[in-house]
Design a protein around this motif. Structure first.
Motif, PDB file in Angstrom:
ATOM      1  N   GLN A 112     -10.101 -54.249   6.838  1.00 51.57           N
ATOM      2  CA  GLN A 112     -10.898 -55.165   7.641  1.00 51.57           C
ATOM      3  C   GLN A 112     -10.333 -56.581   7.636  1.00 51.57           C
ATOM      4  O   GLN A 112     -10.785 -57.432   8.395  1.00 51.57           O
ATOM      5  CB  GLN A 112     -12.343 -55.189   7.122  1.00 51.57           C
ATOM      6  CG  GLN A 112     -13.080 -53.868   7.277  1.00 51.57           C
ATOM      7  CD  GLN A 112     -14.511 -53.932   6.778  1.00 51.57           C
ATOM      8  OE1 GLN A 112     -14.922 -54.915   6.181  1.00 51.57           O
ATOM      9  NE2 GLN A 112     -15.270 -52.886   7.048  1.00 51.57           N
ATOM     10  N   HIS A 113      -9.344 -56.817   6.802  1.00 52.27           N
ATOM     11  CA  HIS A 113      -8.743 -58.150   6.712  1.00 52.27           C
ATOM     12  C   HIS A 113      -7.704 -58.380   7.801  1.00 52.27           C
ATOM     13  O   HIS A 113      -7.235 -59.506   7.967  1.00 52.27           O
ATOM     14  CB  HIS A 113      -8.081 -58.349   5.345  1.00 52.27           C
ATOM     15  CG  HIS A 113      -9.055 -58.344   4.210  1.00 52.27           C
ATOM     16  ND1 HIS A 113      -9.970 -59.357   4.004  1.00 52.27           N
ATOM     17  CD2 HIS A 113      -9.272 -57.428   3.229  1.00 52.27           C
ATOM     18  CE1 HIS A 113     -10.692 -59.084   2.934  1.00 52.27           C
ATOM     19  NE2 HIS A 113     -10.298 -57.922   2.449  1.00 52.27           N
ATOM     20  N   TYR A 114      -7.308 -57.325   8.496  1.00 57.07           N
ATOM     21  CA  TYR A 114      -6.244 -57.442   9.490  1.00 57.07           C
ATOM     22  C   TYR A 114      -6.663 -56.833  10.818  1.00 57.07           C
ATOM     23  O   TYR A 114      -7.671 -56.134  10.914  1.00 57.07           O
ATOM     24  CB  TYR A 114      -4.966 -56.764   8.987  1.00 57.07           C
ATOM     25  CG  TYR A 114      -4.332 -57.497   7.830  1.00 57.07           C
ATOM     26  CD1 TYR A 114      -3.557 -58.629   8.052  1.00 57.07           C
ATOM     27  CD2 TYR A 114      -4.527 -57.060   6.524  1.00 57.07           C
ATOM     28  CE1 TYR A 114      -2.986 -59.318   6.996  1.00 57.07           C
ATOM     29  CE2 TYR A 114      -3.952 -57.739   5.461  1.00 57.07           C
ATOM     30  CZ  TYR A 114      -3.184 -58.869   5.708  1.00 57.07           C
ATOM     31  OH  TYR A 114      -2.625 -59.538   4.655  1.00 57.07           O
ATOM     32  N   SER A 115      -5.839 -57.090  11.835  1.00 54.52           N
ATOM     33  CA  SER A 115      -6.097 -56.569  13.171  1.00 54.52           C
ATOM     34  C   SER A 115      -4.953 -55.660  13.611  1.00 54.52           C
ATOM     35  O   SER A 115      -4.633 -55.564  14.797  1.00 54.52           O
ATOM     36  CB  SER A 115      -6.258 -57.733  14.159  1.00 54.52           C
ATOM     37  OG  SER A 115      -6.767 -57.277  15.388  1.00 54.52           O
ATOM     38  N   PHE A 116      -4.334 -54.978  12.648  1.00 60.17           N
ATOM     39  CA  PHE A 116      -3.254 -54.051  12.976  1.00 60.17           C
ATOM     40  C   PHE A 116      -3.801 -52.818  13.697  1.00 60.17           C
ATOM     41  O   PHE A 116      -4.784 -52.222  13.255  1.00 60.17           O
ATOM     42  CB  PHE A 116      -2.529 -53.583  11.712  1.00 60.17           C
ATOM     43  CG  PHE A 116      -1.671 -54.631  11.059  1.00 60.17           C
ATOM     44  CD1 PHE A 116      -0.606 -55.200  11.729  1.00 60.17           C
ATOM     45  CD2 PHE A 116      -1.938 -55.041   9.759  1.00 60.17           C
ATOM     46  CE1 PHE A 116       0.184 -56.166  11.128  1.00 60.17           C
ATOM     47  CE2 PHE A 116      -1.155 -56.007   9.140  1.00 60.17           C
ATOM     48  CZ  PHE A 116      -0.089 -56.570   9.829  1.00 60.17           C
ATOM     49  N   ALA A 117      -3.153 -52.438  14.785  1.00 64.25           N
ATOM     50  CA  ALA A 117      -3.479 -51.196  15.466  1.00 64.25           C
ATOM     51  C   ALA A 117      -2.415 -50.142  15.186  1.00 64.25           C
ATOM     52  O   ALA A 117      -2.692 -48.942  15.203  1.00 64.25           O
ATOM     53  CB  ALA A 117      -3.586 -51.424  16.977  1.00 64.25           C
ATOM     54  N   GLU A 118      -1.200 -50.601  14.898  1.00 66.35           N
ATOM     55  CA  GLU A 118      -0.071 -49.693  14.734  1.00 66.35           C
ATOM     56  C   GLU A 118       1.022 -50.416  13.955  1.00 66.35           C
ATOM     57  O   GLU A 118       1.240 -51.613  14.132  1.00 66.35           O
ATOM     58  CB  GLU A 118       0.447 -49.299  16.122  1.00 66.35           C
ATOM     59  CG  GLU A 118       1.548 -48.278  16.148  1.00 66.35           C
ATOM     60  CD  GLU A 118       1.884 -47.856  17.573  1.00 66.35           C
ATOM     61  OE1 GLU A 118       2.498 -46.787  17.746  1.00 66.35           O
ATOM     62  OE2 GLU A 118       1.536 -48.594  18.522  1.00 66.35           O
ATOM     63  N   LEU A 119       1.706 -49.689  13.061  1.00 63.44           N
ATOM     64  CA  LEU A 119       2.823 -50.242  12.303  1.00 63.44           C
ATOM     65  C   LEU A 119       3.957 -49.225  12.282  1.00 63.44           C
ATOM     66  O   LEU A 119       3.729 -48.033  12.035  1.00 63.44           O
ATOM     67  CB  LEU A 119       2.397 -50.585  10.878  1.00 63.44           C
ATOM     68  CG  LEU A 119       1.557 -51.861  10.717  1.00 63.44           C
ATOM     69  CD1 LEU A 119       0.802 -51.849   9.391  1.00 63.44           C
ATOM     70  CD2 LEU A 119       2.445 -53.089  10.809  1.00 63.44           C
ATOM     71  N   MET A 120       5.174 -49.710  12.526  1.00 67.05           N
ATOM     72  CA  MET A 120       6.329 -48.824  12.601  1.00 67.05           C
ATOM     73  C   MET A 120       7.538 -49.454  11.925  1.00 67.05           C
ATOM     74  O   MET A 120       7.786 -50.653  12.096  1.00 67.05           O
ATOM     75  CB  MET A 120       6.706 -48.546  14.064  1.00 67.05           C
ATOM     76  CG  MET A 120       5.682 -47.784  14.858  1.00 67.05           C
ATOM     77  SD  MET A 120       6.138 -47.716  16.631  1.00 67.05           S
ATOM     78  CE  MET A 120       5.514 -49.296  17.183  1.00 67.05           C
ATOM     79  N   LEU A 121       8.275 -48.662  11.189  1.00 61.49           N
ATOM     80  CA  LEU A 121       9.591 -49.050  10.706  1.00 61.49           C
ATOM     81  C   LEU A 121      10.604 -48.220  11.483  1.00 61.49           C
ATOM     82  O   LEU A 121      10.494 -46.989  11.528  1.00 61.49           O
ATOM     83  CB  LEU A 121       9.729 -48.770   9.208  1.00 61.49           C
ATOM     84  CG  LEU A 121      11.118 -49.060   8.604  1.00 61.49           C
ATOM     85  CD1 LEU A 121      11.426 -50.564   8.636  1.00 61.49           C
ATOM     86  CD2 LEU A 121      11.208 -48.521   7.174  1.00 61.49           C
ATOM     87  N   VAL A 122      11.569 -48.890  12.114  1.00 58.50           N
ATOM     88  CA  VAL A 122      12.586 -48.185  12.899  1.00 58.50           C
ATOM     89  C   VAL A 122      13.967 -48.547  12.381  1.00 58.50           C
ATOM     90  O   VAL A 122      14.164 -49.590  11.757  1.00 58.50           O
ATOM     91  CB  VAL A 122      12.484 -48.520  14.398  1.00 58.50           C
ATOM     92  CG1 VAL A 122      11.134 -48.089  14.963  1.00 58.50           C
ATOM     93  CG2 VAL A 122      12.705 -50.013  14.658  1.00 58.50           C
ATOM     94  N   ASP A 123      14.939 -47.679  12.661  1.00 62.76           N
ATOM     95  CA  ASP A 123      16.313 -47.970  12.261  1.00 62.76           C
ATOM     96  C   ASP A 123      16.990 -48.850  13.314  1.00 62.76           C
ATOM     97  O   ASP A 123      16.343 -49.314  14.266  1.00 62.76           O
ATOM     98  CB  ASP A 123      17.090 -46.674  12.000  1.00 62.76           C
ATOM     99  CG  ASP A 123      17.250 -45.806  13.253  1.00 62.76           C
ATOM    100  OD1 ASP A 123      17.118 -46.324  14.381  1.00 62.76           O
ATOM    101  OD2 ASP A 123      17.504 -44.598  13.097  1.00 62.76           O
ATOM    102  N   ALA A 124      18.285 -49.081  13.158  1.00 68.25           N
ATOM    103  CA  ALA A 124      19.003 -50.003  14.039  1.00 68.25           C
ATOM    104  C   ALA A 124      19.094 -49.500  15.472  1.00 68.25           C
ATOM    105  O   ALA A 124      19.383 -50.282  16.388  1.00 68.25           O
ATOM    106  CB  ALA A 124      20.405 -50.264  13.491  1.00 68.25           C
ATOM    107  N   ASN A 125      18.834 -48.214  15.682  1.00 67.25           N
ATOM    108  CA  ASN A 125      18.824 -47.649  17.032  1.00 67.25           C
ATOM    109  C   ASN A 125      17.420 -47.562  17.614  1.00 67.25           C
ATOM    110  O   ASN A 125      17.254 -47.112  18.753  1.00 67.25           O
ATOM    111  CB  ASN A 125      19.458 -46.244  17.029  1.00 67.25           C
ATOM    112  CG  ASN A 125      20.941 -46.288  16.780  1.00 67.25           C
ATOM    113  OD1 ASN A 125      21.652 -47.113  17.349  1.00 67.25           O
ATOM    114  ND2 ASN A 125      21.426 -45.406  15.909  1.00 67.25           N
ATOM    115  N   GLY A 126      16.423 -47.955  16.839  1.00 68.23           N
ATOM    116  CA  GLY A 126      15.050 -47.889  17.328  1.00 68.23           C
ATOM    117  C   GLY A 126      14.363 -46.567  17.072  1.00 68.23           C
ATOM    118  O   GLY A 126      13.281 -46.320  17.613  1.00 68.23           O
ATOM    119  N   ALA A 127      14.953 -45.707  16.245  1.00 74.96           N
ATOM    120  CA  ALA A 127      14.334 -44.425  15.901  1.00 74.96           C
ATOM    121  C   ALA A 127      13.400 -44.603  14.705  1.00 74.96           C
ATOM    122  O   ALA A 127      13.717 -45.323  13.758  1.00 74.96           O
ATOM    123  CB  ALA A 127      15.396 -43.380  15.583  1.00 74.96           C
TER     124      ALA A 127
END
Length: 210
Positions: A112-127
């Motif tokens: 409840q402290h944040y307004s994150f809807a989505e979080l992603m870690l991607v590699d240098a190609n965006g995968a």
């Protein structure tokens, strides 16, 4: 995983939402006023979330996952093929959404402290390397939220728009992750925005066209 500092959700943001609700039904809300309020709303969201993104981008659990991808890289052809079958590839979905980092991302999404809807870690190609919740695409490399940050090697923010993965309006912040001057990936956050904010953007745009 080490704890990160939690920021209190700003009371000022709640005040702006109430102001939107008051102004939108009335003609007194002119274009300049709405633009100013929209800018303040977006900046408060950015300021409230950018710190934790930079912290996460430097955590060992984050960089270790990217190093693993570097050690076993995916070609662009492989990435595109995985992306085509992403919706049915349950094993790979599990690898992406239930690894150590993804589990922590889920805690942030549900906080409840944040307004994150989505979080992603991607590699240098965006995968995708880690994500929560499950995304509609495996490959983020052809999307503005990735390309703008990678091209400039700098933090970037996209305009708010409808997001298929979360089924809500969001804008995206992206933090490139570098090692020895080389970009090895990026951390991408979708921040959910209120209906009042979207209505205010639309009203300001309509007034400008008049």
């Amino acid at each position: 995983m080490d704890k990160v500092k939690v920021h209190k959700f700003p009371a000022k943001l709640q005040g702006l939402i109430l102001l939107f609700s008051f102004l939108l039904p009335h003609s007194i809300a002119n274009t300049d006023m709405l633009k100013r309020l929209n800018k303040q709303y977006k900046q408060i969201l950015i300021d409230s979330h950018i710190g934790i993104l930079f912290q996460l981008s430097q955590r060992a659990v984050t960089t270790d996952l990217l190093k693993q991808r570097i050690d076993t890289p995916l070609s662009l052809a492989q990435i595109i093929e995985i992306d085509k079958n992403w919706s049915n590839d349950k094993n790979r979905q599990t690898q992406i959404t239930q690894n150590q980092l993804a589990k922590y991302l889920s805690v942030l999404i549900n906080s409840q402290h944040y307004s994150f809807a989505e979080l992603m870690l991607v590699d240098a190609n965006g995968a995708l390397v880690a994500a929560y919740p499950l995304t509609s695409d495996f490959w983020q490399g052809d999307e503005d939220k990735f390309t703008k940050a990678i091209e400039t090697n700098n933090f970037s923010v996209t305009p708010a728009q409808w997001d298929e993965s979360t089924q809500r309006y969001s804008f995206f912040m992206t933090v490139p992750i570098t090692q020895n001057t080389q970009t090895i990936g990026a951390l991408i956050a979708g921040l959910k925005v209120t209906p009042e904010y979207m209505q205010s953007l639309e009203k300001a745009s309509e007034q400008q066209r008049l």
